[in-house]
Design an enzyme around this catalytic site. Sequence first.
Site, mmCIF file in Angstrom:
data_model
loop_
_atom_site.group_PDB
_atom_site.id
_atom_site.type_symbol
_atom_site.label_atom_id
_atom_site.label_comp_id
_atom_site.label_asym_id
_atom_site.label_seq_id
_atom_site.Cartn_x
_atom_site.Cartn_y
_atom_site.Cartn_z
ATOM 1 N N TYR A 124 70.407 -9.790 30.152
ATOM 2 C CA TYR A 124 71.607 -9.844 29.348
ATOM 3 C C TYR A 124 72.939 -9.337 29.990
ATOM 4 C CZ TYR A 124 68.958 -11.495 25.230
ATOM 5 O OH TYR A 124 68.100 -12.133 24.716
ATOM 6 N N LYS A 171 56.354 -6.517 31.028
ATOM 7 C CA LYS A 171 55.539 -7.606 31.748
ATOM 8 C C LYS A 171 55.280 -6.711 33.180
ATOM 9 C CE LYS A 171 53.822 -11.720 31.909
ATOM 10 N NZ LYS A 171 52.479 -12.288 31.127
ATOM 11 N N ASP A 205 53.270 -10.653 26.251
ATOM 12 C CA ASP A 205 52.545 -11.628 25.643
ATOM 13 C C ASP A 205 51.363 -11.408 24.735
ATOM 14 O OD1 ASP A 205 51.645 -10.932 28.142
ATOM 15 O OD2 ASP A 205 51.031 -12.793 28.890
ATOM 16 N N ASP A 229 64.864 -8.902 21.915
ATOM 17 C CA ASP A 229 65.383 -9.957 20.887
ATOM 18 C C ASP A 229 64.414 -10.777 20.529
ATOM 19 O OD1 ASP A 229 67.174 -11.565 20.030
ATOM 20 O OD2 ASP A 229 68.213 -12.274 22.015
#
Length: 340
Positions: A124, A171, A205, A229
């Site tokens: 972002y 991740k 995930d 988000d």
Amino acid sequence: MSYAVTLIPGDGIGPELADAALTVLSATGVEFEWERQDAGEAQLERHGTPLPPAVLDSIRRNRVALKGPITTPVGEGFRSVNVTLRQELDLYANVRPAHTIRGIPSRYEDVDLIIVRENTEDLYAGVEHRVGPDAAESIKIITRAASERIARYAFDYAVANGRRKVTAVHKANIMKLSDGLFLESCRTIAADYEGRIEFEDRIVDNMCMQLVQKPELYDVLVLPNLYGDIVSDLAAGLVGGLGVAPGANIGTEAAVFEPVHGSAPKYAGQDVANPTALILSAALMLRHLGEQAAAEGVERAVREVYADGRTVPRDIGGSAGTRDFAAAVADRVAGVPVSR
Ligand code: NAD
């Protein structure tokens, strides 16, 4: 005393939700001097920018704002006003609680999650460019300073609110440098809270699957901006949807309270949108201002109206309009007995 607070109604369903939140706030007896400011597409036409400097000046002066959603053009046009505002004011912690509320149908019971999303960097940061006509690059920025700051916020929140565990979400198996640094920063900060707050980490995930299968195992989650988000919408889905998911953007100089949801343009101006998320964001604002009793009064009133079941907005399976729901909550805040 009266609190000077910036009010940004936003666009789409924002203005009617802002009216609903003000109806409820006025029933608390807490006094406000609202400083109304507008941002978004209409301001672009009028002022040449969707975020006029007067908006930021007002929030800097008052240090507190209540904000409705603002539409961002998809795939083109101006940069998100919501993201710019968080970055300009360094509102580094986006706190989004997701609690089960009795009377709101959901596949789950006893969900009680706090999402702590880093709010200033990651993908972002807005650093992206085209590479010729057929490729594009967006740069993911992760710094130790911002990662340690958000991790510390999550742990301090856990201590202050009697929570037991912080889970860092990442991740780092794939993005070994950027997400690796985020995880390393969380581990560094976790060491300062050892013996007081449990710490663990999950790959994003797997986190999504775990939240769908056994959300009750999780408590406070700390995430970089993008995962935060996405996972906060997922968490909203566990407790009844976006219509009931509040949020707070916290910085050292100011705090802006706004729902998780966007401007839902298809419902704008029809008195059908659910104002619960903005009303509960206003309760978070009352808490931030030190008005604990008023905050609890608003939260209790929302719970009572849902438990009563007769004035329930459409997204939750009822037929109440925005205004009727707000009036019912305001009555409960003001102590008006339920008439059957
Ligand atoms: P959205 O949150 O507006 O809508 C997603 C879904 O939830 C839609 O079906 C919508 O109708 C429903 N919904 C959302 N809020 C609701 C409410 N209060 N009551 C009943 N139903 C509700 O997300 P979107 O469609 O992805 O985005 C629409 C616009 O909002 C976009 O321009 C986006 O950029 C913007 N947005 C703004 C913010 C913000 O201001 N902070 C946040 C998210 C999205």
